[in-house]
Enzyme design. Structure first.
Site: not given
Ligand code: IMP
Length: 199
Positions: A8, A68-69, A178
């Site tokens: 979301n 997932d990041s 980016k």
């Molecule tokens: P996810 O939604 O569980 O994958 O959480 C990813 C989290 O990693 C985000 O809430 C950010 O805190 C961090 N993150 C991932 N990608 C980025 C990015 O492109 N820029 C800054 N923070 C990121």
């Protein structure tokens, strides 16, 4: 093709949409279809991405895409890693906060000279919830953590993530730049290369 995005996060939806919409994908955030976020109980990005994609596909009947990041910091043994979104949370029901995550990261790195860090993105696509052969792609983006925030674009840890060769943080980069360089942009480019085999 209608695909549910297992997130979301509006900024993520925008970044993924900018790349996939021109390919004819209609990405719909899971929240718009009444799907709430699932647990992310695993120790690795790939397991959590799979969990999210299968959950969204199961509840909507649509193919699903998950990213997932997170940010891995060398001096912190890879933390915050899979906990990136919830790094500063002390209780599960506390709202996520980018501002508090960044504050905590700066506190953890106070006095630390090794500021190396990288973002990781795992993109997973499942054609249906029980798809035995998901399409999986990974991207990394290397940089350093500053001692104070710079820039207002992007989200999450962007204002602290410094790219030395550009002398800019990822929050100072225009969105297209980016997308071209980022972990998510690289994972998506690899993902798109694999799409012809996706039937
Ligand atoms: P996810 O939604 O569980 O994958 O959480 C990813 C989290 O990693 C985000 O809430 C950010 O805190 C961090 N993150 C991932 N990608 C980025 C990015 O492109 N820029 C800054 N923070 C990121």
């Amino acid at each position: 093709m209608k695909v549910v995005l297992a997130s979301n996060n509006a900024k993520k939806l925008k970044e993924l949409g900018e790349i996939l919409t021109p390919l004819g994908w209609e990405l719909i955030a899971q929240g718009q279809l009444g799907v709430s976020e699932c647990e992310e109980p695993h120790h690795t990005f790939v397991e959590n991405a799979l969990e999210k994609a299968r959950h969204a596909a199961r509840l909507t009947g649509l193919p699903a895409l998950a990213d997932d990041s997170g940010l891995c910091v060398a001096a912190l043994g890879g933390a915050p890693g899979v906990q990136s979104a919830r790094y500063a949370q002390s209780a599960a029901d506390e709202p996520k906060s980018d501002a508090r995550n960044n504050e905590k990261l700066l506190a953890e790195l106070a006095g630390q000279s090794d500021r190396r860090a990288h973002f990781v993105s795992l993109i997973v696509f499942v054609r249906h919830a029980d798809d035995p052969q998901p399409i999986i792609a990974e991207g990394e983006w290397h940089g350093e953590i500053l001692t104070a925030e710079r820039g207002t674009a992007g989200f999450g840890y962007d204002p602290l993530f410094y790219i030395r060769e550009l002398d800019q943080t990822s929050a100072e980069l225009p969105a297209a730049e980016k997308n071209r360089r980022s972990h998510r942009g690289q994972a998506l480019a690899r993902f798109v290369e694999r799409l012809p085999s996706c039937r």
